[in-house]
Design an enzyme around this catalytic site. Structure first.
Site, PDB file in Angstrom:
ATOM      1  CG  HIS A 176       1.119  -1.301  -6.516  1.00  0.00           C
ATOM      2  ND1 HIS A 176      -0.022  -1.175  -5.884  1.00  0.00           N
ATOM      3  CD2 HIS A 176       1.109  -2.512  -6.870  1.00  0.00           C
ATOM      4  CE1 HIS A 176      -0.572  -2.474  -5.876  1.00  0.00           C
ATOM      5  NE2 HIS A 176       0.083  -3.313  -6.605  1.00  0.00           N
ATOM      6  CG  ASP A 235       3.473  -3.862  -9.969  1.00  0.00           C
ATOM      7  OD1 ASP A 235       3.627  -5.043 -10.019  1.00  0.00           O
ATOM      8  OD2 ASP A 235       2.155  -3.585 -10.114  1.00  0.00           O
TER       9      ASP A 235
HETATM   10 ZN    ZN Z   1      -0.490  -5.060  -7.037  1.00  0.00          ZN
HETATM   11 ZN    ZN Z   2       2.354  -6.576  -8.494  1.00  0.00          ZN
END
Ligand code: ZN
Ligand code: ZN
Length: 424
Positions: free
Chosen positions: A233, A305
């Protein structure tokens, strides 16, 4: 047998972009041919993909399925059902469960639970015992049991010394180390990105360097150890600059970007906890840098995520709420909107970010050819639909995209020859 007819087949590996028929036999692709050339029609079930895109199965490198231990927020069953609806055929699940996935017995538990799941489940094991950042986890035993990578996600690998040790170890096992890059001293107490908006809202902010100094540390350790390092991320321009530098030196460093980071920015944050995630929504300039990296190849993958939290946890004041939002069901809609319909990326490149990009990071090759796994994502680029959170297949409801209108999205998801999602 399943015959997927007349779809526009786009395969980033073979650079195919043409109308083709695909015959699936059991869990493998048995034939790919121009329309009407496959003679199995009488024996096979037919899926008419006229006007639709047929792509290799989407792989999500980064998700939280919450099992074991937090089944009131998500389970492997509900999470993968939502993932299949999002077009994903494989999901990598992060180890910050309860208990933390740091041993082979938990790897086996997850894989056993995933047997009838709607996607393949590829577990990621913890880098350190309990993800506490003190002692290295049982990585070799977990690899033997089926993990595809390690990470202490939720937090970074605590010290440079331990990160070096984990990289050395994973290098010998030939699996990637996935880093949640964050300097915890710079990020301490923060709930959003530091800037004009955080000042205005009176919320403690985390500076962009909280991410990029950790990326810099890890890139240097990757150079020292030769390890495969993957930055999770990635949200800041300064972090992407580090990844670009690493790539220019030939290091095995890759990164992923989430749909929320290429869609929203810190100025979108309100006191609504559905805008609270870690890393937090970044600046306009950061978002522009991510979009450039998604287009030019500096970014290797789109990962969601997906981080479900039940309402009792998430529907509280902003500073008390946990970080994270749902990601599976809106990922493709957001990618089409922000990347393709905007003219920034072509469809081939977007598909690469969902398929061959993540596959390569895991050391796999995915293409639409005879003998390959029968994993397909079939989607439309033009049908209009609205994301309604109450219809989500996830157990949780924490999405800032409730009510958003999309143009194009998943139509069918096929995993090992089995249709696990089909739009009604
Ligand atoms: Zn993370
Ligand atoms: Zn994560």
């Amino acid at each position: 047998m399943l015959l997927v007819k007349n779809g526009r087949v786009i395969d980033p590996v073979t650079k195919t972009d043409a109308v083709r028929d695909l015959l699936l036999d059991g869990d493998k692709i048995s034939e790919v041919a121009p329309p009407g050339k496959i003679s199995a029609e009488q024996r096979a079930e037919v899926f008419d993909a006229t006007g639709l895109i047929v792509a290799p199965g989407f792989i999500d490198l980064h998700a939280h399925l919450r099992e074991p231990g937090q089944e009131s927020s998500e389970t492997i069953e509900t999470g993968t059902r939502a993932a299949a609806r999002g077009g994903f055929t494989a999901v990598c699940c992060m180890p910050n469960t309860k208990p933390v996935h740091d041993s082979a017995s938990i790897t086996r538990f997850i894989l056993d639970k995933a047997k009838n799941a709607s996607t393949r489940v590829w577990p990621i094991g913890a880098a350190s015992l309990g993800s506490k950042g003190e002692a290295i986890a049982e990585i070799a035993a977990m690899k033997q049991a089926g993990i595809v990578a390690v990470s202490d996600d939720g937090k970074p690998i605590a010290t440079a010394k331990l990160a070096r040790q984990v990289m050395d170890y994973c290098n010998s096992l030939d699996i990637p180390v996935i880093e949640h890059a964050e300097d915890v001293s710079l990020a301490a107490g923060a709930v959003m990105r530091e800037g004009v908006r955080s000042t205005r809202l009176g919320l403690p902010g985390m500076p962009a360097v909280a991410e990029s100094v950790c990326v810099a540390r890890d890139v240097q350790l990757a150079e020292l150890t030769g390890a495969r390092l993957h930055i999770a991320h990635l949200s800041a321009k300064a972090s992407l600059d580090q990844v670009r530098w690493a790539k220019s030196r030939g290091l095995r460093v890759t990164c992923e970007v989430t749909p929320h980071h290429f869609t929203l920015i810190d100025e979108d944050v309100t006191y609504d906890s559905r805008f609270k995630m870690n890393p937090p929504l970044a600046s306009r300039e950061d978002r522009e840098a991510l979009l450039a990296g998604l287009a030019d190849g500096a970014v290797d993958a789109i990962a969601t995520d997906h981080a479900p939290h039940e309402a009792a946890l998430k529907d509280v004041e902003f500073d008390r709420a946990p970080f994270g939002i749902l990601g599976f069901e809106t990922a493709l809609g957001l990618a089409l909107e922000q990347l393709v319909h905007s003219g920034r990326l072509n469809l081939m490149r977007m598909i690469e970010l969902f398929t061959t990009g993540p596959a390569r990071i895991l050391g796999l090759e995915r293409r639409l050819a005879q003998g390959q796994p029968a994993d397909l994502t079939i989607f439309s680029t033009d049908h209009e639909w609205t994301y309604r959170i109450n219809d989500s297949l996830s157990k949780s409801r924490n999405s800032p995209f409730d009510g958003r209108k999309f143009k194009g999205g998943p139509v069918a998801t096929i995993v090992a020859g089995r249709t696990t999602f089909q739009a009604s």
